[in-house]
Structures are given as C-alpha cells and as structure tokens.
Design a protein around this motif. Structure first.
Motif, PDB file in Angstrom:
ATOM      1  N   ALA A 107       8.157   6.953   5.377  1.00 41.31           N
ATOM      2  CA  ALA A 107       8.378   7.548   4.067  1.00 41.31           C
ATOM      3  C   ALA A 107       9.722   7.109   3.492  1.00 41.31           C
ATOM      4  O   ALA A 107       9.831   6.764   2.307  1.00 41.31           O
ATOM      5  CB  ALA A 107       8.312   9.066   4.169  1.00 41.31           C
ATOM      6  N   GLN A 108      10.753   7.096   4.319  1.00 40.56           N
ATOM      7  CA  GLN A 108      12.086   6.711   3.864  1.00 40.56           C
ATOM      8  C   GLN A 108      12.108   5.259   3.407  1.00 40.56           C
ATOM      9  O   GLN A 108      12.709   4.924   2.377  1.00 40.56           O
ATOM     10  CB  GLN A 108      13.099   6.922   5.006  1.00 40.56           C
ATOM     11  N   THR A 109      11.440   4.395   4.151  1.00 38.47           N
ATOM     12  CA  THR A 109      11.406   2.973   3.800  1.00 38.47           C
ATOM     13  C   THR A 109      10.718   2.752   2.465  1.00 38.47           C
ATOM     14  O   THR A 109      11.198   1.980   1.620  1.00 38.47           O
ATOM     15  CB  THR A 109      10.670   2.178   4.893  1.00 38.47           C
ATOM     16  N   GLN A 117      21.476  15.922  -6.183  1.00 36.00           N
ATOM     17  CA  GLN A 117      22.003  17.270  -6.331  1.00 36.00           C
ATOM     18  C   GLN A 117      21.123  18.319  -5.662  1.00 36.00           C
ATOM     19  O   GLN A 117      21.572  19.432  -5.381  1.00 36.00           O
ATOM     20  CB  GLN A 117      22.157  17.609  -7.826  1.00 36.00           C
ATOM     21  N   ALA A 118      19.862  17.972  -5.413  1.00 40.56           N
ATOM     22  CA  ALA A 118      18.955  18.917  -4.764  1.00 40.56           C
ATOM     23  C   ALA A 118      19.289  19.023  -3.277  1.00 40.56           C
ATOM     24  O   ALA A 118      20.015  18.192  -2.713  1.00 40.56           O
ATOM     25  CB  ALA A 118      17.509  18.458  -4.946  1.00 40.56           C
ATOM     26  N   THR A 119      18.774  20.074  -2.633  1.00 39.57           N
ATOM     27  CA  THR A 119      19.001  20.265  -1.201  1.00 39.57           C
ATOM     28  C   THR A 119      18.535  19.049  -0.419  1.00 39.57           C
ATOM     29  O   THR A 119      19.214  18.555   0.478  1.00 39.57           O
ATOM     30  CB  THR A 119      18.248  21.523  -0.708  1.00 39.57           C
ATOM     31  N   GLU A 120      17.348  18.568  -0.767  1.00 40.12           N
ATOM     32  CA  GLU A 120      16.854  17.297  -0.224  1.00 40.12           C
ATOM     33  C   GLU A 120      16.724  16.331  -1.386  1.00 40.12           C
ATOM     34  O   GLU A 120      16.256  16.696  -2.462  1.00 40.12           O
ATOM     35  CB  GLU A 120      15.487  17.482   0.447  1.00 40.12           C
ATOM     36  N   TRP A 121      17.164  15.104  -1.192  1.00 39.46           N
ATOM     37  CA  TRP A 121      17.116  14.119  -2.263  1.00 39.46           C
ATOM     38  C   TRP A 121      15.700  14.020  -2.828  1.00 39.46           C
ATOM     39  O   TRP A 121      14.713  13.956  -2.084  1.00 39.46           O
ATOM     40  CB  TRP A 121      17.558  12.749  -1.762  1.00 39.46           C
ATOM     41  N   THR A 140       0.818  -1.214   0.000  1.00 45.40           N
ATOM     42  CA  THR A 140       0.000   0.000   0.000  1.00 45.40           C
ATOM     43  C   THR A 140       0.851   1.262   0.000  1.00 45.40           C
ATOM     44  O   THR A 140       0.559   2.228  -0.725  1.00 45.40           O
ATOM     45  CB  THR A 140      -0.926   0.011   1.226  1.00 45.40           C
ATOM     46  N   ASP A 141       1.920   1.290   0.783  1.00 41.36           N
ATOM     47  CA  ASP A 141       2.780   2.469   0.851  1.00 41.36           C
ATOM     48  C   ASP A 141       3.483   2.728  -0.478  1.00 41.36           C
ATOM     49  O   ASP A 141       3.580   3.873  -0.934  1.00 41.36           O
ATOM     50  CB  ASP A 141       3.822   2.307   1.961  1.00 41.36           C
ATOM     51  N   GLN A 142       3.970   1.682  -1.111  1.00 45.22           N
ATOM     52  CA  GLN A 142       4.653   1.847  -2.393  1.00 45.22           C
ATOM     53  C   GLN A 142       3.690   2.372  -3.456  1.00 45.22           C
ATOM     54  O   GLN A 142       4.047   3.244  -4.253  1.00 45.22           O
ATOM     55  CB  GLN A 142       5.263   0.510  -2.831  1.00 45.22           C
ATOM     56  N   SER A 143       2.471   1.865  -3.456  1.00 46.74           N
ATOM     57  CA  SER A 143       1.468   2.352  -4.407  1.00 46.74           C
ATOM     58  C   SER A 143       1.157   3.821  -4.165  1.00 46.74           C
ATOM     59  O   SER A 143       0.989   4.605  -5.110  1.00 46.74           O
ATOM     60  CB  SER A 143       0.182   1.521  -4.295  1.00 46.74           C
ATOM     61  N   ALA A 144       1.088   4.215  -2.898  1.00 43.33           N
ATOM     62  CA  ALA A 144       0.809   5.612  -2.569  1.00 43.33           C
ATOM     63  C   ALA A 144       1.933   6.529  -3.046  1.00 43.33           C
ATOM     64  O   ALA A 144       1.690   7.634  -3.541  1.00 43.33           O
ATOM     65  CB  ALA A 144       0.606   5.754  -1.062  1.00 43.33           C
ATOM     66  N   VAL A 145       3.174   6.079  -2.916  1.00 41.52           N
ATOM     67  CA  VAL A 145       4.314   6.879  -3.372  1.00 41.52           C
ATOM     68  C   VAL A 145       4.275   7.025  -4.894  1.00 41.52           C
ATOM     69  O   VAL A 145       4.456   8.129  -5.429  1.00 41.52           O
ATOM     70  CB  VAL A 145       5.646   6.234  -2.932  1.00 41.52           C
ATOM     71  N   LEU A 203       6.282  13.539   1.383  1.00 44.12           N
ATOM     72  CA  LEU A 203       5.428  12.436   1.815  1.00 44.12           C
ATOM     73  C   LEU A 203       4.997  12.616   3.265  1.00 44.12           C
ATOM     74  O   LEU A 203       3.846  12.322   3.633  1.00 44.12           O
ATOM     75  CB  LEU A 203       6.173  11.107   1.643  1.00 44.12           C
ATOM     76  N   MET A 204       5.904  13.104   4.090  1.00 45.62           N
ATOM     77  CA  MET A 204       5.579  13.316   5.501  1.00 45.62           C
ATOM     78  C   MET A 204       4.468  14.356   5.657  1.00 45.62           C
ATOM     79  O   MET A 204       3.551  14.188   6.466  1.00 45.62           O
ATOM     80  CB  MET A 204       6.830  13.756   6.269  1.00 45.62           C
ATOM     81  N   VAL A 205       4.545  15.426   4.860  1.00 45.29           N
ATOM     82  CA  VAL A 205       3.560  16.513   4.973  1.00 45.29           C
ATOM     83  C   VAL A 205       2.225  16.112   4.357  1.00 45.29           C
ATOM     84  O   VAL A 205       1.167  16.271   4.971  1.00 45.29           O
ATOM     85  CB  VAL A 205       4.098  17.795   4.307  1.00 45.29           C
TER      86      VAL A 205
END
Length: 263
Positions: free
Chosen positions: A222-224, A240-244, A191-196, A211-213
């Motif tokens: 979210a990280q998993t 390369q972005a500030t956050e991956w 379910t989590d992978q589908s949501a991402v 994802l957290m917000v």
C-alpha cells in the motif's frame, strides 16, 4: 473373406473431390465478400445522404453528433480518419468524412477542440501529474466557451483526443473504475496504482491503513503504491491528519478551488 485393395482410381476421385470442395469454398468466399462490400457501399451512400440532410443538426446538437458518430462506427467508418480515396477529386484528398460530408466546420471543431484539450492538460499537469478526468476537462472548457459556440460533451472530448493518435502523441484515454480520464504523460499505470486511484474516487482520499483493510494489502504494498502516485503528482498528501491522507487533486479543487493539503 479378403478385402480388395484400394485402387489408384479411388485416390484420384478423392483428390478430385477435395479440389472441387476447395474451389467451391473459394467461390463462396469471393461471392460473400463481394456481397458484403456491396452492402457496405449502400450503407455508406445512405450515411452520406443522412449526413447531408441532417448536417445542421450534426453541427449544432452534441447528442445528435454523437449518435451519428456511433452510426459511422457501426459500419466501420471512422468519421475523423483521413481518406485519400475521395470521389470528389483532389479537393477531398486527405480530408476526413466530417469534412467531405459536412464541410470544414465540424472537422475543424474536433481538431480545434483537441488543441484546447492539450492546453488544459499542459496547464494542469502540475496539479494532477498528467491524469485528468474527461468531465473536468469539459467543465474547464465550458467555462471559457463563447456565447453561441457549440456545446461540448464528454463524447466530443474523447473523439478530439482520438484525433491526436496519428501524431504519435502520448495522449490517451484510460478508465479508472467507471470514469474516463485523459493521460497526457507516456506512463502506464500498474494494477496497484489503478486500484488506488479507483479507491480515491469514493471519498476523495485514501490512507495506507484504508488500503490495507479494504484491499487486504500488506503495508509495504500500500505504501509503495501511494508513494509512486505521489511522486508522479497524481495524489497530494495531507500531513495534518493523524494518519497521512492521500488526496485526489481533482477532488480537492472541485471542493473549493484551493489547496487544503499540507506539503
């Protein structure tokens, strides 16, 4: 005033009445089943006449072909399923409704298309981890289509993938959000992978904080989820972005046909 006891005759009448009801019910069910079978037989006969009359349109017009297939499905006929009960003798044994009604050309069209879908899935598995959009497959096949060849639609791709099921293959159709994808690896998305993957469709990428917000997930959850998809090759990471940022391979290739994310 005392009540009379119920005699054996009353029990016998009750059993007789129950048996009559049961017999009548069986008669009705048999009659209904026979009537339904007769109706389906008439529908199939009319469907065959329709197919023979409009065979040229079914072969050449993808929209007409899809509508005909939906008509078949509505009365419980799978046009691509093999049948061993053909009235045409041994020539029809093992052939599908397409082949029986329209000749081998349309039947072969779907099986040949299935082979091409398998080739595209295999060639792109390193890019997308075995999950590719139906629209992307159709566009890739369209670029290599010869002049005069039948136009390919999303419906054609989905039906072609359906022909692979009897082979016990790992190819299947899944929906992420409102978009159909072809999965060519024997792995179920949780379910989590589908949501991402659904969230990725909005901008082409997600980050852990997004994802957290938006999904109100804990950081670990979210990280998993993104790391699991990254490990399967279904997401690419831009460091390369500030956050991956975790990008959809299909989205990145649609933009300019090149890899822009850092490794």
């Amino acid at each position: 005033m005392s009540r009379k006891g119920v005699g054996l005759a009353a029990f016998d009448r009750s059993r007789l009445t129950s048996a009559q009801y049961a017999s009548h019910g069986n008669t009705l069910r048999t009659s209904d089943a026979a009537a339904l079978e007769t109706q389906l037989s008439v529908f199939r006969s009319l469907l065959q006449q329709f197919a023979q009359t409009h065979a040229k349109d079914i072969r050449s017009d993808p929209s007409f072909r899809a509508q005909f297939a939906r008509m078949c499905t509505a009365i419980g006929v799978d046009p691509l399923a093999s049948s061993s009960s053909s009235s045409g003798g041994s020539a029809g044994i093992g052939s599908s409704l397409w082949a029986q009604l329209l000749g081998r050309s349309v039947n072969d069209f779907y099986f040949e298309l299935a082979v091409k879908v398998v080739e595209v899935c295999g060639a792109t598995r390193g890019e997308n981890g075995g999950l590719i959009g139906v629209r992307e497959i159709r566009e890739r096949l369209g670029r290599g289509r010869m002049e005069g060849a039948p136009e390919i639609t999303d419906d054609d791709v989905l039906r072609a993938v359906g022909t692979l099921k009897p082979l016990g293959s790992s190819y299947s159709v899944i929906r992420v959000g409102n978009k159909p994808y072809i999965r060519s690896v024997p792995k179920e998305l949780n379910t989590d992978q589908s949501a991402v993957l659904e969230a990725v469709q909005v901008l082409g990428y997600v980050s852990v904080s997004m994802l957290m917000v938006n999904l109100r997930w804990a950081r670990a959850r979210a990280q998993t989820a993104v790391e699991d998809l990254l490990g399967e090759g279904m997401l690419w990471v831009d460091k390369q972005a500030t956050e991956w940022e975790y990008w959809s391979p299909g989205f990145m290739l649609d933009v300019d046909g090149t890899t822009t994310a850092g490794g």
